[in-house]
Write an enzyme that holds these catalytic residues in place. Structure first.
Site, PDB file in Angstrom:
ATOM      1  N   ASP A   4      38.760  30.232  41.397  1.00 56.09           N
ATOM      2  CA  ASP A   4      37.680  31.126  41.821  1.00 56.09           C
ATOM      3  C   ASP A   4      36.798  30.386  42.822  1.00 56.09           C
ATOM      4  O   ASP A   4      36.305  29.288  42.538  1.00 56.09           O
ATOM      5  CB  ASP A   4      36.858  31.548  40.597  1.00 56.09           C
ATOM      6  CG  ASP A   4      35.978  32.760  40.862  1.00 56.09           C
ATOM      7  OD1 ASP A   4      36.038  33.302  41.987  1.00 56.09           O
ATOM      8  OD2 ASP A   4      35.231  33.149  39.959  1.00 56.09           O
ATOM      9  N   ASP A  36      38.375  36.606  46.538  1.00 53.46           N
ATOM     10  CA  ASP A  36      37.978  35.206  46.368  1.00 53.46           C
ATOM     11  C   ASP A  36      38.454  34.575  45.074  1.00 53.46           C
ATOM     12  O   ASP A  36      37.951  33.522  44.667  1.00 53.46           O
ATOM     13  CB  ASP A  36      36.453  35.084  46.457  1.00 53.46           C
ATOM     14  CG  ASP A  36      35.732  35.822  45.337  1.00 53.46           C
ATOM     15  OD1 ASP A  36      36.352  36.691  44.711  1.00 53.46           O
ATOM     16  OD2 ASP A  36      34.544  35.522  45.102  1.00 53.46           O
ATOM     17  N   GLU A  37      39.418  35.176  44.388  1.00 52.05           N
ATOM     18  CA  GLU A  37      39.929  34.578  43.162  1.00 52.05           C
ATOM     19  C   GLU A  37      41.383  34.973  42.954  1.00 52.05           C
ATOM     20  O   GLU A  37      41.837  36.012  43.428  1.00 52.05           O
ATOM     21  CB  GLU A  37      39.096  35.009  41.946  1.00 52.05           C
ATOM     22  CG  GLU A  37      39.138  36.500  41.700  1.00 52.05           C
ATOM     23  CD  GLU A  37      38.404  36.896  40.419  1.00 52.05           C
ATOM     24  OE1 GLU A  37      38.576  36.203  39.396  1.00 52.05           O
ATOM     25  OE2 GLU A  37      37.675  37.905  40.452  1.00 52.05           O
TER      26      GLU A  37
END
Length: 404
Positions: free
Chosen positions: A18, A111-112
């Site tokens: 993350d 974003d993860e």
């Protein structure tokens, strides 16, 4: 941090990676003068906060908050308007980093991602070593930090990455799930929002340990058959969900977005060399050779063009990849156009230990591949930028912003 384990047999190793304050981190990478200041991405006075750095979070500013409230909580915060093209490009680069170590990558959001790295551990020695490698690669190439959680299940890996923030790594080995989860507040359980947490508190359940000790029937009477059973399972770290990889063949890739559009052919060839060197280095680290090369060129007008070719043999050598990339760029036929971004991706991967590369007549016993392996060893010891080919040390070809 590593949690003490008891013996449990389960072959899966899941990693959740993350990015830390993703939008804000990308903006700070482009605006180093804001380092150390509270910054959030969003409208200065209207709209909502999309992301806030940790300095702003210390004042209570969080994503999803109205910008007006953020301004009241932290009047000195710097508001930066969002640039979604930049975030998408960085996200694609991060995905390329993940795919360089495993084909089992599930991008959960921009974003993860979840990674099933079970089959990748042999090349890296351990899950922790692989996690630290990915963290270092993202920091070096993207200029942003990420946090990594490692466990047997997606749920445990997700909670571990949350606990590792910012810029950390937590590994929960098989058998260590209860020791890791049970001291945590009930709000850490996946799916437990404000409403569910309030109802759990009414039952006297404030920690995961409390939840684990509550009879399943009690939870099912309160939350329903399905959700009650799910809460009971998660309290012990049990989660049957698998990593769902996006369709497509695994490849190793990299891309660079320039700080300024480039039209000089010599500079573009140098940038292709830089990207090919990164791709080749990743391939050697992952222990794979490839036979299909694709270049992607984004021009200043944001039009994007790709070209692919099959190499004459399997390779992980920079010079062979670069020669093919330059030839493909010539086939695009826009030699005088200004370029915003270049990318290279190699597919048709084969484990290096199972491949045979036929040497050409006259080839020396030791050549460029051995030289590049020696360069890899030097970089591993002294840093990624300690050793470069001469053309890449020129100032006019170094002013780029990596994005993959």
């Amino acid at each position: 941090m590593t949690v003490t384990a008891s013996p449990v047999v389960d072959p899966r190793v899941i990693m959740h990676v993350d990015m830390d304050a993703f939008y804000a981190s990308v903006e700070l990478r482009r605006r180093p003068e804001l380092a150390g200041l509270p910054v959030y991405v969003g409208g200065a006075h209207r709209g909502v906060v999309l992301s806030a750095n940790y300095q702003a979070r210390a004042f209570g500013v969080v994503g999803g908050m109205p910008s007006a409230r953020a301004r009241r909580l932290c009047p000195q915060a710097v508001a930066v308007p969002p640039d979604f093209d930049a975030y998408t490009e960085v996200s694609a680069g991060i995905g390329a980093v993940f795919e360089s170590v495993t084909a089992q990558v599930e991008m959960a959001s921009i974003d993860e991602a979840y990674l099933d790295v079970t089959g990748s551990l042999r090349a890296f020695g351990s899950a922790r070593a692989l996690g630290e490698y990915l963290r270092a690669l993202v920091a070096d190439e993207q200029g942003i930090t990420c946090s990594v959680g490692i466990g047997r299940t997606k749920f445990v890996a997700k909670v571990a990455s949350s606990q590792a923030k910012p810029d950390g790594l937590i590994e929960v080995p098989p058998g260590g799930e209860a020791a890791f989860l049970h001291p945590l507040p009930i709000e850490r359980i996946w799916g437990v929002g404000e409403s569910t947490a309030t109802r759990l508190h009414r039952l006297g359940i404030t920690s995961v340990a409390d939840l684990a000790g509550t009879p399943v029937g009690t939870l099912q009477r309160t939350f329903g058959r399905h959700q009650g059973a799910l809460l009971a399972e998660l309290a012990w770290g049990r989660d049957s969900r698998r990593v769902i990889a996006r369709p497509g063949e695994r490849g190793v890739g990299c891309q660079h977005t320039f700080a300024h559009d480039i039209a000089d052919p010599a500079q573009l060839r140098a940038e292709l060399l830089r990207v090919c060197a990164t791709v080749a280095r990743r391939m050697r680290r992952a222990g794979v050779l490839g036979r299909v090369l694709t270049i992607t060129i984004r021009f200043a007008d944001f039009r994007t063009t790709s070209r692919s070719a099959t190499l004459t043999g399997l390779t992980d050598r920079t010079d062979e990849l670069h020669a093919q990339a330059v030839a493909l760029f010539g086939r695009i036929g826009r030699a005088d156009a200004r370029v915003r971004r270049v990318g290279v991706r190699v597919q048709g991967l084969v484990e290096a230990g199972r491949a045979y590369c036929q040497p050409a007549l006259g080839d020396p016993e030791r050549g460029w591949r051995e030289a590049e392996l020696a360069m890899d060893a030097v970089r591993a010891k002294f840093g990624a930028r300690c050793l470069e080919r001469a053309v890449l040390t020129r100032r006019d070809v170094k002013e780029t912003t990596p994005s993959g």
